[in-house]
Design an enzyme around this catalytic site. Structure first.
Site, PDB file in Angstrom:
ATOM      1  N   HIS A 196      -5.965   1.660  -4.186  1.00 35.25           N
ATOM      2  CA  HIS A 196      -5.028   1.146  -3.179  1.00 35.25           C
ATOM      3  C   HIS A 196      -4.623  -0.285  -3.512  1.00 35.25           C
ATOM      4  CE1 HIS A 196      -8.069  -1.038  -0.301  1.00 35.25           C
ATOM      5  NE2 HIS A 196      -8.497  -1.086  -1.538  1.00 35.25           N
ATOM      6  N   HIS A 203      -2.432   1.216   6.909  1.00 36.55           N
ATOM      7  CA  HIS A 203      -2.882   1.093   5.522  1.00 36.55           C
ATOM      8  C   HIS A 203      -3.113   2.470   4.928  1.00 36.55           C
ATOM      9  CE1 HIS A 203      -4.359  -0.958   2.031  1.00 36.55           C
ATOM     10  NE2 HIS A 203      -5.495  -0.290   2.052  1.00 36.55           N
ATOM     11  N   CYS A 258       0.814  -1.223   0.000  1.00 35.21           N
ATOM     12  CA  CYS A 258       0.000   0.000   0.000  1.00 35.21           C
ATOM     13  C   CYS A 258       0.843   1.267   0.000  1.00 35.21           C
ATOM     14  CB  CYS A 258      -0.970  -0.004   1.176  1.00 35.21           C
ATOM     15  SG  CYS A 258      -0.222   0.207   2.800  1.00 35.21           S
TER      16      CYS A 258
END
Length: 388
Positions: free
Chosen positions: A360, A348, A300
């Protein structure tokens, strides 16, 4: 990155969500059922929610370990370069020290030839430390100017060489420690992912189907919230345009909390954001791989770093540092290009594309994709950061 579930105490947090692909989500959600498939008769089986949470937690733990791995890897790389530089410097200084020692030795040889007995300069060659040399002040007083210059050079080279050797030794010790951190983080990631795979491998078709239905409802709720945010942002934009036409400033009370609205980003940000988003869109479909920074795969923070690098903006490697690399704005005022961070431990991140959606890299076994920022529930969003 991983799709995650985390129990939270209700509070004034902004919303977040999650929309993993149906098949992957179904597998993830039912994982824990496999643990109880072989349970003794009469034992309680976990609910589907408990199943989903168990596997979600494993992925989240793997994600957290991945960011620690990323940090350790970056630190190890920098420390290794520093060690190499120091060792190269030590080698060069050692050469200069040998040259200074040779010059000093030439004076000692000359004194021997003239029958001066134990030459003054020879005593310095027997000294083990610079302090030993400075302690021989009486000898220095008897030396010629050229001899003193040779001694001064020798002392300087010896002192600097010893200092650099000590610095290199300490850097090597630090490098060993960071390599240990890297190894530990890597082992943790691999263990958590292995545990998740083991649970998923024991699922039944019926369990997958039941969880798929639950996941579908979650996706629908995520889409609804994204659409709601899109409508809210459209109203804010309309209000700004009307205020600009009337010669007014930013409107008040248009945010979700009724507070004064954050001024919109300037045109230069929009230009950079377009480049970052163009890069991110070009990566859609590439696999998530923990620790990866492209070009064939990403995790990510590796994706967001690479996207903004394409726009000429340098972001730190990890989510922990990226979250501090810009200005925090309310979710209601997120603009394309902003970074969306998730969970209390900030493990994240995605890049906002507008209308409540982001791009993402979700988690192992998935691919870079567009997804609602509410992919893991309202409470999952940690913050929105404008990086440039």
């Amino acid at each position: 990155m991983a799709s995650h579930r985390k129990s939270r105490t209700p509070g004034p947090r902004v919303a977040g969500i999650r929309t993993p692909a149906l098949a992957t989500a179904a597998l993830t959600s039912v994982a824990l059922l496999s643990q109880t498939a072989e349970a003794a008769p009469g034992e309680d089986r976990p609910s589907l929610e408990e199943v989903e949470k168990k596997v979600g937690d494993l992925y989240r733990q793997a994600e957290s370990a991945t960011e620690k791995y990323n940090a350790a890897k970056e630190k190890t790389g920098k420390q290794r370069k520093r060690v190499d530089t120091l060792l190269d410097d030590v080698a060069k200084r050692t050469q200069k020290l040998n040259e200074a020692r040779s010059e000093l030795g030439s004076y000692a040889a000359a004194q021997y030839r003239t029958g001066a007995g134990m030459p003054d300069t020879a005593t310095f060659l027997l000294a083990e430390t610079p302090q030993d040399i400075f302690d021989q002040r009486q000898v220095l007083d008897r030396m010629t100017g050229r001899q003193k210059a040779a001694v001064d050079d020798y002392v300087t080279q010896q002192t600097e060489t010893m200092e650099k050797r000590q610095e290199a030794t300490e850097s090597l010790r630090t490098l060993t420690e960071t390599q240990g951190d890297l190894k530990t983080a890597k082992a943790t990631v691999q263990k958590k992912l292995a545990d998740a795979r083991e649970l998923l491998s024991k699922l039944t078709a019926e369990e997958k189907a039941r969880l798929a239905a639950i996941e579908k409802r979650k996706q629908e709720e995520a889409a609804r919230k994204a659409a709601e945010l899109a409508r809210q942002q459209a109203k804010q934009e309309q209000a700004r345009e009307e205020a600009a036409q009337q010669g007014g400033g930013a409107t008040e009370g248009s945010g979700s909390t009724g507070s004064t609205e954050t001024p919109p980003a300037d045109s230069s940000y929009g230009t950079k954001a377009e480049k970052a988003l163009a890069f991110a869109r070009a990566q859609i479909g590439k696999p998530y791989v923990w620790g990866a920074t492209g070009p064939g795969s990403y995790d990510c923070s590796g994706l967001t770093q690479a996207a903004w690098k394409a726009a000429g903006v340098s972001l730190p490697r990890t989510t922990y540092d990226q979250v501090n690399a810009g200005t925090t704005v309310p979710v209601s005022q997120a603009q394309p290009g902003d970074l969306v961070f998730f969970y209390d431990d900030v493990t994240h991140v995605g890049i906002y594309i507008g209308n409540g959606m982001m791009i993402h890299a979700p988690k192992p076994g998935t691919y870079v994709r567009e997804e609602s920022i509410y992919y893991d529930g309202d409470s999952a969003i940690h913050s929105i950061v404008r990086p440039a």
